[in-house]
Enzyme design. Structure first.
Site, PDB file in Angstrom:
ATOM      1  N   ASP A 142      -8.460  -5.531  -6.077  1.00  0.00           N
ATOM      2  CA  ASP A 142      -8.269  -4.253  -5.375  1.00  0.00           C
ATOM      3  C   ASP A 142      -8.513  -3.117  -6.355  1.00  0.00           C
ATOM      4  O   ASP A 142      -7.841  -3.033  -7.387  1.00  0.00           O
ATOM      5  CB  ASP A 142      -6.840  -4.192  -4.822  1.00  0.00           C
ATOM      6  CG  ASP A 142      -6.509  -2.839  -4.205  1.00  0.00           C
ATOM      7  OD1 ASP A 142      -7.444  -2.103  -3.838  1.00  0.00           O
ATOM      8  OD2 ASP A 142      -5.311  -2.535  -4.085  1.00  0.00           O
TER       9      ASP A 142
ATOM     10  N   HIS B 277      -6.649  -5.573  -1.585  1.00  0.00           N
ATOM     11  CA  HIS B 277      -5.560  -4.774  -1.038  1.00  0.00           C
ATOM     12  C   HIS B 277      -4.964  -5.531   0.149  1.00  0.00           C
ATOM     13  O   HIS B 277      -5.696  -6.149   0.920  1.00  0.00           O
ATOM     14  CB  HIS B 277      -6.107  -3.418  -0.593  1.00  0.00           C
ATOM     15  CG  HIS B 277      -5.091  -2.333  -0.548  1.00  0.00           C
ATOM     16  ND1 HIS B 277      -4.401  -1.918  -1.659  1.00  0.00           N
ATOM     17  CD2 HIS B 277      -4.644  -1.569   0.477  1.00  0.00           C
ATOM     18  CE1 HIS B 277      -3.580  -0.945  -1.315  1.00  0.00           C
ATOM     19  NE2 HIS B 277      -3.699  -0.719  -0.027  1.00  0.00           N
TER      20      HIS B 277
ATOM     21  N   SER C  92       0.830  -1.198   0.000  1.00  0.00           N
ATOM     22  CA  SER C  92       0.000   0.000   0.000  1.00  0.00           C
ATOM     23  C   SER C  92       0.873   1.259   0.000  1.00  0.00           C
ATOM     24  O   SER C  92       1.733   1.410  -0.875  1.00  0.00           O
ATOM     25  CB  SER C  92      -0.941  -0.039   1.201  1.00  0.00           C
ATOM     26  OG  SER C  92      -1.900   0.988   1.131  1.00  0.00           O
TER      27      SER C  92
END
Length: 474
Positions: free
Chosen positions: A398, A451, A192
């Site tokens: 994601d 994610h 991330s």
């Protein structure tokens, strides 16, 4: 994407050299310690002694006063800790504790995924822990994250460059404190938002080695999952949503026509684009954009921070129960973690210093943090010429940092493909698709993951990591 300009290059090198000279002074000026932490044999919520070696403690950074005290978790490899590589892992945010990586992604234990019932949450083993093949350090960085704290207000400030600098200094000091790992192969990784500071950290380590900073780090490569890189990832949300059947052909074509691919900074006079974009947001408002297959309302910010007062805790539980969190939400563990991390017995078991943390949060979005790296693509450009290995992977469900955006910047590196797009398998099933480049980079999608992919497909992600870290083809 454009290559790094002369202006950016000179500024980048100047800042980096300043950081290195400062780091060299700080490391040389401070004495080594025999140990950087204490062994944890039992954890509240886990039944029996821990079947793996967990060590926790603080590493002081800064000048002689050591204004920043970085809390870290270290888990020895469950295979061959004397020879297995050493991985430093950062979580995203910025401001998410490294405990997120430890408990929800790649560490040896996790929470039972169930509603909070007022008792101390229970922990269970994760069979697919990456510690099966690697020693892993999880430092709470940046400052203000997890149990890391600053002694002064000035030291309580951080930034992208500051995070990279602190992580670099932390790693060298940790190796001084644990000299038995000095010769180990070292990797750095995260997911991330870590896609911004991890490449900067890797380059700082290289420059430190080149400038003779001791101890030398035997750095080998880096790992990034669904990484923020260009800060234009939002522009790929709509193509992703269209490809996944979340918006109609007509809306997609209208968005392309009026917005021309720019959704992060829409001209307020472009009423047609604003109208279409508002309709897009309405269509996906019940979708968990970090994992579109999850039940609605399972996103990160669903789980509020529990106050420490017990009466307020009971009120919070009632509030959370009242909004009917779907029982299939994998992130119910986030709520469990807040109660677990703020328990006095838990903090005592982890050797947390009393009075240094008001309350513990899985992610602290109130940091005094400056985003001073515009994007990390230019750092990838610099690293690509040096031949170090890297693994970049994307959970293919994601929407926030989709595989489309990651593939776009990787393609812009313009390196030759040496192993073209093909499926990779786990237990005889397609686990995703992968491609390898001449600069040592491996890219992989993880089928059915969102994610922070290891959260959703732990078995597949462990197989991917194990093969890559062993220099095997996925």
């Amino acid at each position: 994407m454009a290559m790094l300009s002369s202006k950016h290059s000179h500024c980048f090198c100047f800042i980096t050299l300043l950081l290195h000279f400062g780091l060299l002074f700080l490391i040389c000026a401070q004495p080594a310690h025999s140990s950087a932490g204490s062994t944890v044999e039992f954890l509240p919520g886990f039944h029996g002694p821990l079947p793996f070696h967990l060590q926790t403690g603080y590493v002081g950074l800064g000048e002689s006063a050591e204004e920043v005290q970085v809390f870290c978790y270290f888990v020895k490899s469950e295979n061959n800790p004397q020879d297995d590589p050493l991985l430093l892992w950062l979580s995203g945010g910025p401001g998410c504790t490294s405990f997120a990586g430890l408990a929800f992604e790649i560490g040896p234990f996790t929470f039972i995924n169930q509603e909070y019932n007022g008792t101390l949450p229970n922990l269970v083993l994760r069979p697919q822990s990456w510690t099966k093949v690697s020693n892993i350090i999880f430092p709470d960085l940046p400052v203000g994250t997890g149990f890391t704290y600053a002694k002064t207000e000035a030291a309580n400030q951080s930034s992208d460059w500051g995070l990279a600098h602190h992580a670099h200094q932390f790693l060298r000091k940790w190796l001084i404190n644990n000299p038995e790992y000095l010769s180990h192969k070292v990797y750095v990784g995260g997911d991330s938002y870590s896609g911004i500071p991890i490449p900067a950290l890797f380059q700082e380590i290289l420059y430190g080695n080149e400038n003779g900073v001791q101890p030398r780090i035997n750095i080998q490569g880096y790992i990034l999952g669904n990484p923020l890189t260009t800060r234009h990832e939002i522009n790929y949300e709509i193509p992703f949503a269209h490809g996944m059947g979340l918006i109609s052909d007509e809306l997609y074509e209208s968005l392309q026509k009026y917005c021309e691919g720019e959704y992060g900074n829409i001209d307020t006079n472009n009423l047609s684009c604003l109208r279409d974009y508002q309709l897009f947001r309405e269509l996906i408002e019940e979708v968990d954009v970090s994992m579109i297959l999850e039940p609605g309302f399972c996103g990160y910010k669903m789980f509020v921070i529990p106050p420490r007062n017990s009466l307020m805790k009971r009120s919070l539980v009632q509030k959370v129960k009242g909004i009917s969190i779907p029982s299939k939400c994998r992130r119910l563990g986030y709520l469990q973690a807040h109660y677990w991390g703020n328990d006095d017995d838990v903090q005592k078991a982890l050797h947390v210093r009393k009075g240094t943390t008001y309350y513990w949060r899985h992610c602290n979005y109130d940091l005094n943090y400056k985003q001073d790296i515009d994007n990390s693509f230019y750092i990838h450009v610099n690293l690509s010429t040096k031949g170090y290995r890297s693994l970049i992977y994307s959970g293919d469900h994601d929407m926030t940092i989709s595989f489309l955006s990651t593939q776009a910047w990787i393609r812009s590196l313009n390196y030759s493909i040496i192993d073209d797009w093909r499926p990779w398998h786990v237990n005889g099933q397609v686990a995703g698709y992968t491609r390898t480049y001449s600069n040592g980079m491996t890219y992989a999608t993880v089928k059915g993951a969102g994610h922070t992919a290891p959260e959703f497909t732990p078995e597949e992600c462990f197989a991917m990591f194990k093969r890559w870290i062993s220099n095997e083809h996925l």
